[in-house]
Design an enzyme around this catalytic site. Sequence first.
Site, short mmCIF file in Angstrom:
data_model
loop_
_atom_site.label_atom_id
_atom_site.label_comp_id
_atom_site.label_asym_id
_atom_site.label_seq_id
_atom_site.Cartn_x
_atom_site.Cartn_y
_atom_site.Cartn_z
N SER A 142 -10.58 -0.57 0.58
CA SER A 142 -10.66 -1.87 -0.32
C SER A 142 -9.95 -3.13 -0.03
O SER A 142 -9.13 -2.86 0.76
CB SER A 142 -10.53 -1.52 -1.77
OG SER A 142 -10.34 -2.80 -2.65
N TYR A 155 -5.80 0.89 -9.43
CA TYR A 155 -6.66 0.80 -8.47
C TYR A 155 -5.95 0.23 -7.03
O TYR A 155 -6.08 0.88 -5.96
CB TYR A 155 -7.68 -0.12 -8.66
CG TYR A 155 -8.85 -0.41 -7.80
CD1 TYR A 155 -9.86 0.82 -7.83
CD2 TYR A 155 -9.20 -1.28 -6.83
CE1 TYR A 155 -11.15 0.60 -6.77
CE2 TYR A 155 -10.19 -1.18 -5.85
CZ TYR A 155 -11.16 -0.22 -6.00
OH TYR A 155 -12.11 -0.21 -5.27
P1 NAP Z 1 -20.17 2.97 -8.08
O1 NAP Z 1 -21.40 2.65 -7.93
O2 NAP Z 1 -19.29 2.91 -9.29
O3 NAP Z 1 -19.63 4.32 -7.08
C1 NAP Z 1 -18.45 5.33 -7.22
C2 NAP Z 1 -19.02 6.66 -6.97
O4 NAP Z 1 -17.97 7.54 -7.07
C3 NAP Z 1 -20.13 7.15 -7.85
O5 NAP Z 1 -20.91 7.88 -7.21
C4 NAP Z 1 -19.17 8.03 -8.79
O6 NAP Z 1 -20.02 8.93 -9.42
C5 NAP Z 1 -18.20 8.69 -8.11
N1 NAP Z 1 -17.18 9.19 -8.74
C6 NAP Z 1 -16.44 8.45 -9.57
N2 NAP Z 1 -15.51 9.32 -10.28
C7 NAP Z 1 -15.87 10.58 -9.87
C8 NAP Z 1 -15.44 12.10 -10.04
N3 NAP Z 1 -14.70 12.05 -10.99
N4 NAP Z 1 -16.21 12.97 -9.40
C9 NAP Z 1 -17.14 12.68 -8.79
N5 NAP Z 1 -17.54 11.61 -8.19
C10 NAP Z 1 -17.05 10.52 -8.87
O7 NAP Z 1 -19.00 2.04 -7.03
P2 NAP Z 1 -19.04 1.86 -5.72
O8 NAP Z 1 -18.70 0.32 -5.55
O9 NAP Z 1 -20.28 2.21 -4.91
O10 NAP Z 1 -17.89 2.62 -4.96
C11 NAP Z 1 -17.70 3.49 -3.87
C12 NAP Z 1 -16.59 3.48 -3.28
O11 NAP Z 1 -16.17 1.94 -2.80
C13 NAP Z 1 -15.28 3.50 -4.37
O12 NAP Z 1 -14.22 4.26 -3.64
C14 NAP Z 1 -14.78 2.14 -4.50
O13 NAP Z 1 -13.51 1.86 -4.85
C15 NAP Z 1 -15.21 1.50 -3.33
N6 NAP Z 1 -15.12 0.11 -3.19
C16 NAP Z 1 -16.09 -0.70 -3.91
C17 NAP Z 1 -16.20 -2.10 -3.77
C18 NAP Z 1 -17.21 -2.96 -4.36
O14 NAP Z 1 -17.12 -4.11 -4.45
N7 NAP Z 1 -18.24 -2.43 -5.15
C19 NAP Z 1 -15.15 -2.86 -2.99
C20 NAP Z 1 -14.27 -2.04 -2.33
C21 NAP Z 1 -14.34 -0.54 -2.36
P3 NAP Z 1 -20.67 8.53 -11.16
O15 NAP Z 1 -22.07 7.64 -10.78
O16 NAP Z 1 -21.05 10.02 -11.59
O17 NAP Z 1 -19.63 7.80 -11.96
#
Ligand code: NAP
Length: 250
Positions: A142, A155
């Site tokens: 991130s 986080y």
């Molecule tokens: P998201 O749409 O909320 O996706 C998060 C994913 O992680 C979902 O598939 C979620 O499943 C899964 N997850 C969370 N808790 C879990 C658990 N206990 N067991 C299994 N799966 C779990 O968000 P995203 O933005 O795509 O995030 C993906 C990654 O990118 C994360 O590591 C996040 O920190 C990172 N990231 C995102 C951004 C951004 O701007 N979006 C920026 C930097 C980094 P559920 O759908 O079932 O909750």
Amino acid sequence: MNGFCDLTGKTAIVTGANTGIGQAIAVGLAGAGANIAGVGRSDMSQTAEMIGEKADFLAINADLATLDPIGRIVDQTLEWGGGIDILVNNAGIIRRADAIDFSEADWDAVMDVNLKSLFFLTQAVARHMLPRGSGKIVNIASLLSFQGGIRIPSYTASKSGLAGLTRLLACEWAGKGINVNAVAPGYVATNNTKALRDDPARNTAIVDRIPAGHWGQPKDISGAVVFLCSAAADYIHGAVLPVDGGWLAR
Ligand code: NAP
């Protein structure tokens, strides 16, 4: 896809493959030829549909809040794919509150998914990669691997820790044929960032600061992951690659 980024016949585990960045990564890796074992706690049929005929897809139902499913994830993938060539640690959560009020529950929940389960799944997968002398591991870091942020103490701690862990694992395993790297997405429109986009003042402040001038989309992240999983990145170890529309350059 042909050439340097061809992943034909590879088996990849992608955690959190049902939505957002993880879904785009699963589709991107499948587009490069890899078969995908998607790991998550929610229905993954949309991802399976998006992959379609491009590659094989196995859904592994697992809640990564604890270490319980880790052995099963590895066993099911090995039974289905015959090996594990790629691990993308994407699953992650965020909890928002002022540091002064932040609860132990919000601290533990984030650290357990973003760092503890990630480390022990990586360890379990590496036990299969190391004897073969090859493998690609990509962690989704991130901007908070580089910056402090506000109202997200667990986080920021988890993602800053993940950058360090990526470098440690690279140091231990680079000489053994395994590449460990991370991709650090900027502001990407997913469930994770909905609260920010729903706050007009925060949304404007964020967009105004991004040199590219707009939020990223999940598919903006997948190309960097495909690259790091491919032979094109064989000499890249311990890198944390920002894919952020220029945010960190500002
Ligand atoms: P998201 O749409 O909320 O996706 C998060 C994913 O992680 C979902 O598939 C979620 O499943 C899964 N997850 C969370 N808790 C879990 C658990 N206990 N067991 C299994 N799966 C779990 O968000 P995203 O933005 O795509 O995030 C993906 C990654 O990118 C994360 O590591 C996040 O920190 C990172 N990231 C995102 C951004 C951004 O701007 N979006 C920026 C930097 C980094 P559920 O759908 O079932 O909750």
